[in-house]
Design a protein around this motif. Structure first.
Motif, PDB file in Angstrom:
ATOM      1  N   GLY A   4      -7.495  12.612 -16.255  1.00 32.90           N
ATOM      2  CA  GLY A   4      -7.512  14.049 -16.420  1.00 32.90           C
ATOM      3  C   GLY A   4      -7.883  14.475 -17.820  1.00 32.90           C
ATOM      4  N   THR A   5      -7.468  13.739 -18.832  1.00 37.38           N
ATOM      5  CA  THR A   5      -7.836  14.034 -20.208  1.00 37.38           C
ATOM      6  C   THR A   5      -8.228  12.744 -20.885  1.00 37.38           C
ATOM      7  OG1 THR A   5      -5.617  13.693 -21.111  1.00 37.38           O
ATOM      8  CG2 THR A   5      -6.114  15.900 -20.314  1.00 37.38           C
ATOM      9  N   ARG A   6      -8.925  12.882 -21.995  1.00 37.29           N
ATOM     10  CA  ARG A   6      -9.349  11.682 -22.716  1.00 37.29           C
ATOM     11  C   ARG A   6      -8.141  10.892 -23.205  1.00 37.29           C
ATOM     12  NH1 ARG A   6     -13.379  11.314 -27.998  1.00 37.29           N
ATOM     13  NH2 ARG A   6     -14.412   9.441 -27.316  1.00 37.29           N
ATOM     14  N   ARG A   7      -7.105  11.609 -23.641  1.00 37.09           N
ATOM     15  CA  ARG A   7      -5.933  10.936 -24.199  1.00 37.09           C
ATOM     16  C   ARG A   7      -5.251  10.050 -23.164  1.00 37.09           C
ATOM     17  NH1 ARG A   7      -4.640   9.731 -29.371  1.00 37.09           N
ATOM     18  NH2 ARG A   7      -2.402   9.408 -29.587  1.00 37.09           N
ATOM     19  N   SER A   8      -5.138  10.545 -21.922  1.00 34.92           N
ATOM     20  CA  SER A   8      -4.475   9.736 -20.907  1.00 34.92           C
ATOM     21  C   SER A   8      -5.276   8.486 -20.597  1.00 34.92           C
ATOM     22  CB  SER A   8      -4.263  10.564 -19.625  1.00 34.92           C
ATOM     23  OG  SER A   8      -5.482  10.982 -19.078  1.00 34.92           O
ATOM     24  N   GLY A   9      -6.593   8.593 -20.600  1.00 38.30           N
ATOM     25  CA  GLY A   9      -7.420   7.416 -20.378  1.00 38.30           C
ATOM     26  C   GLY A   9      -7.187   6.352 -21.428  1.00 38.30           C
ATOM     27  N   LEU A 208      -1.814  19.959 -26.212  1.00 35.77           N
ATOM     28  CA  LEU A 208      -2.141  19.639 -24.836  1.00 35.77           C
ATOM     29  C   LEU A 208      -1.689  18.230 -24.448  1.00 35.77           C
ATOM     30  CD1 LEU A 208      -3.443  20.506 -22.184  1.00 35.77           C
ATOM     31  CD2 LEU A 208      -5.622  19.608 -23.041  1.00 35.77           C
ATOM     32  N   TYR A 209      -2.202  17.224 -25.134  1.00 39.08           N
ATOM     33  CA  TYR A 209      -1.919  15.847 -24.725  1.00 39.08           C
ATOM     34  C   TYR A 209      -0.442  15.500 -24.845  1.00 39.08           C
ATOM     35  CZ  TYR A 209      -6.972  15.584 -25.528  1.00 39.08           C
ATOM     36  OH  TYR A 209      -8.317  15.814 -25.525  1.00 39.08           O
ATOM     37  N   ASN A 210       0.277  16.170 -25.754  1.00 37.10           N
ATOM     38  CA  ASN A 210       1.704  15.890 -25.914  1.00 37.10           C
ATOM     39  C   ASN A 210       2.596  16.885 -25.172  1.00 37.10           C
ATOM     40  OD1 ASN A 210       1.358  13.583 -27.457  1.00 37.10           O
ATOM     41  ND2 ASN A 210       1.329  14.695 -29.391  1.00 37.10           N
ATOM     42  N   GLN A 211       2.005  17.715 -24.310  1.00 36.34           N
ATOM     43  CA  GLN A 211       2.797  18.599 -23.463  1.00 36.34           C
ATOM     44  C   GLN A 211       3.687  17.757 -22.544  1.00 36.34           C
ATOM     45  OE1 GLN A 211       3.114  21.919 -22.445  1.00 36.34           O
ATOM     46  NE2 GLN A 211       1.651  22.980 -23.770  1.00 36.34           N
ATOM     47  N   PRO A 212       4.958  18.114 -22.369  1.00 35.12           N
ATOM     48  CA  PRO A 212       5.850  17.318 -21.520  1.00 35.12           C
ATOM     49  C   PRO A 212       5.284  17.022 -20.135  1.00 35.12           C
ATOM     50  CG  PRO A 212       7.114  18.947 -22.731  1.00 35.12           C
ATOM     51  CD  PRO A 212       5.663  19.239 -23.015  1.00 35.12           C
ATOM     52  N   VAL A 215       2.564  14.385 -20.548  1.00 34.08           N
ATOM     53  CA  VAL A 215       3.162  13.096 -20.902  1.00 34.08           C
ATOM     54  C   VAL A 215       3.808  12.457 -19.681  1.00 34.08           C
ATOM     55  CG1 VAL A 215       4.970  11.974 -22.266  1.00 34.08           C
ATOM     56  CG2 VAL A 215       3.496  13.693 -23.326  1.00 34.08           C
ATOM     57  N   MET A 216       4.501  13.258 -18.887  1.00 36.04           N
ATOM     58  CA  MET A 216       5.168  12.734 -17.698  1.00 36.04           C
ATOM     59  C   MET A 216       4.145  12.182 -16.700  1.00 36.04           C
ATOM     60  SD  MET A 216       7.841  14.656 -15.131  1.00 36.04           S
ATOM     61  CE  MET A 216       8.852  15.097 -16.553  1.00 36.04           C
ATOM     62  N   ASP A 217       3.078  12.919 -16.483  1.00 38.93           N
ATOM     63  CA  ASP A 217       2.030  12.441 -15.571  1.00 38.93           C
ATOM     64  C   ASP A 217       1.387  11.162 -16.098  1.00 38.93           C
ATOM     65  OD1 ASP A 217       2.385  14.417 -13.720  1.00 38.93           O
ATOM     66  OD2 ASP A 217       0.709  15.660 -14.396  1.00 38.93           O
ATOM     67  N   ARG A 218       1.183  11.118 -17.413  1.00 37.18           N
ATOM     68  CA  ARG A 218       0.553   9.946 -18.021  1.00 37.18           C
ATOM     69  C   ARG A 218       1.444   8.721 -17.878  1.00 37.18           C
ATOM     70  NH1 ARG A 218      -0.850  11.997 -23.174  1.00 37.18           N
ATOM     71  NH2 ARG A 218       1.068  11.229 -24.078  1.00 37.18           N
ATOM     72  N   GLU A 219       2.735   8.901 -18.130  1.00 35.08           N
ATOM     73  CA  GLU A 219       3.670   7.781 -18.009  1.00 35.08           C
ATOM     74  C   GLU A 219       3.758   7.297 -16.566  1.00 35.08           C
ATOM     75  OE1 GLU A 219       7.270   9.262 -19.670  1.00 35.08           O
ATOM     76  OE2 GLU A 219       6.658   8.872 -21.755  1.00 35.08           O
ATOM     77  N   ALA A 281       7.593   3.591  -8.086  1.00 30.84           N
ATOM     78  CA  ALA A 281       7.254   4.037  -9.432  1.00 30.84           C
ATOM     79  C   ALA A 281       8.490   4.420 -10.222  1.00 30.84           C
ATOM     80  CB  ALA A 281       6.282   5.201  -9.378  1.00 30.84           C
ATOM     81  N   SER A 282       9.561   4.788  -9.529  1.00 33.93           N
ATOM     82  CA  SER A 282      10.780   5.211 -10.234  1.00 33.93           C
ATOM     83  C   SER A 282      11.855   4.134 -10.224  1.00 33.93           C
ATOM     84  CB  SER A 282      11.335   6.491  -9.597  1.00 33.93           C
ATOM     85  OG  SER A 282      11.615   6.275  -8.232  1.00 33.93           O
TER      86      SER A 282
END
Length: 285
Positions: A4-9, A208-212, A215-219, A281-282
């Motif tokens: 979704g974003t470059r950071r998550s990749g 943006l990339y550090n929005q909770p 971050v949750m989706d990325r993790e 996943a959890s």
């Protein structure tokens, strides 16, 4: 991976590298892309790969970083002790422009960013949005936002072209071979626009990339990636037939890595749900 974003990749690539190192390998995005076009894709009877030109394959390797010839002897044909051609040098900057402007738009669409926030922290956006406001005061906010983002993209791309052209002229290089022998790369932004671009990147990172929610989706995606990697190692038959066959004759962890690296985030999470179930996943939390 496509995210979704470059950071998550970036986080997912690091996770793949971490998993590969446990098996004595490594994951490098450029090397992965080269292997796909040179070896994995099968379009011809007489040889593997896509039959791409040397320059295109060189650009895949060298567009975003330099490789030490001593550490990567397998890449010796790619002239690692020389600079890449200008076309290859431009790729990483073009990629960054596209990602950052797209992420700005995605953040606004998701209501994680708003006009006031962006304008207060990204001077180039405030300037260009102000110009749109003055020329179209009655326009819809979303359309004015679109015009401002389009203007940012144009400003960055135009400066990249013009500054690179000026650097090339100042270098005295008159051929690709002369560009290769230069001590440094020529492509890049002018100092002013480099500062503007850095402010945009800083804003996206912090707001943006550090929005909770991000971050949750990325993790969640990174955790699912790790679990899916281990699952495919034990169940290669769960991969498409072509990958399963490769895993029978080559390094299994490499084939699994290649398969996962080609997934989008949505496909990865769907595969994880179908193969491992909603609770897995959890389970480690």
């Amino acid at each position: 991976m496509t995210s979704g974003t470059r950071r998550s990749g970036t986080r997912e690539k690091r996770k793949l590298d971490e998993l590969m190192r446990l098996h004595g390998g490594r994951f490098d995005h450029n090397l992965h892309a080269l292997r796909i076009v040179e070896q994995f894709e099968q379009r011809y009877l007489d040889f593997p790969g896509l039959n791409l030109t040397f320059e295109v394959r060189e650009g895949i390797i060298k567009h975003s970083r330099d490789y030490d010839p001593a550490q990567f002897p397998e890449l010796s044909e790619y002239r690692l002790d020389e600079r890449p051609p200008l076309e290859a040098q431009l790729i990483d900057f073009v990629d960054e422009i596209a990602y950052n402007t797209a992420d700005l738009d995605d953040g606004y669409e998701a209501k994680l960013l708003d006009i006031e926030m962006i304008s207060s922290e990204v001077p180039v956006f405030a300037e260009l949005y102000g110009e749109v406001e003055r020329s179209h005061p009655q326009g819809l906010e979303k359309l004015k936002f679109n015009e401002a983002v389009k203007s940012i993209l144009d400003r960055l791309a135009t400066d990249l072209i013009e500054n690179t052209r000026a650097e090339a002229a100042a270098s005295g290089a008159n051929s690709v071979e002369e560009v290769r022998r230069l001590a440094r790369r020529l492509a890049g932004f002018s100092p002013q626009v480099a500062t503007e671009n850095a402010a945009l990147k800083k804003f996206l990172l912090e707001r943006l990339y550090n929005q909770p929610a991000i971050v949750m989706d990325r993790e969640r995606s990174v955790e699912a990636l790790g679990q899916l990697f281990e699952f495919y190692l034990d169940h290669v038959e769960a991969m498409p037939k072509s990958y399963a066959e490769l895993a029978q004759h080559g390094a299994r962890h490499r084939v699994v890595c290649d398969y996962i690296a080609g997934m989008t985030d949505h496909f990865l999470l769907r595969q994880h749900l179908e193969l491992l179930g909603a609770s897995s996943a959890s389970a480690t939390r």
